[in-house]
Enzyme design. Structure first.
Site: not given
Length: 188
Positions: A75, A158
């Protein structure tokens, strides 16, 4: 107008939303603009699009695991190399993690370790976008200098219409180019 990002290292974070398919198009556009693209995918992103898709488009390995064996903390290395970190789609979850400093996967730890330009492209249901917690997190990040592109208004996955669609890949590409304009790549 052709965008040329030759020499720039773009870290593309992909999270688990249906708009992850648009991130593949963005990755392709960045590669075509001669950017070096490194992709970090969350576990949930991999439910929508596979790492193989992104490694094929970027011609580079895709990072998915904070705990994969490596020589250096990945990271930190990913954050250090990046000229800009772009998260597309940026779900309510990753926005909340980033705003509150939660580091529980490779992408969230990379975001916290980054000290350069960061661009988030939110994508979520309109009620999630309008939620007071999400708006508070957006304000927190904006006050820290984090930049946003979108979300757009339109038909959502949706089936409702509202604010929450991820910005189109071309718009995100143009914003990246604008942010990097006049800058030199870190590793040129």
């Amino acid at each position: 107008m052709t965008t040329n990002l030759k020499g720039f290292e773009i870290l593309l974070g992909v999270t688990g939303g249906i708009a992850a398919y648009k991130a593949a198009a963005l990755c392709s556009m960045l590669s075509q603009a001669h950017a070096r693209v490194t992709v970090v995918m969350t576990e949930n992103a991999q439910r929508f699009v596979t790492p193989l898709t992104f490694s094929t488009l970027s011609h580079r390995p895709v990072y998915t695991d904070l705990w994969a064996p490596q020589q250096d903390p990945e990271h930190i290395a990913l954050a250090d190399r990046a000229d800009i970190v772009v998260v597309a789609p940026a779900t309510a979850n990753i926005i909340a993690k980033f705003a509150t400093g939660i580091c529980d996967d490779l992408l969230s730890t990379t975001l916290i370790a980054s000290d350069g330009d960061i661009l988030l492209a939110p994508a979520m249901n309109n009620r999630m976008w309008q939620n007071a917690a999400t708006q508070r997190n957006i304000t927190t990040l904006t006050n820290q200098g984090i930049q946003f592109v979108g979300p757009a208004v339109g038909m959502l996955a949706c089936g409702t219409t509202g604010t929450g669609r991820m910005a189109e890949p071309q718009e995100i590409l143009e914003r990246i180019a604008k942010i990097l304009q006049g800058k030199s790549p870190k590793n040129s």
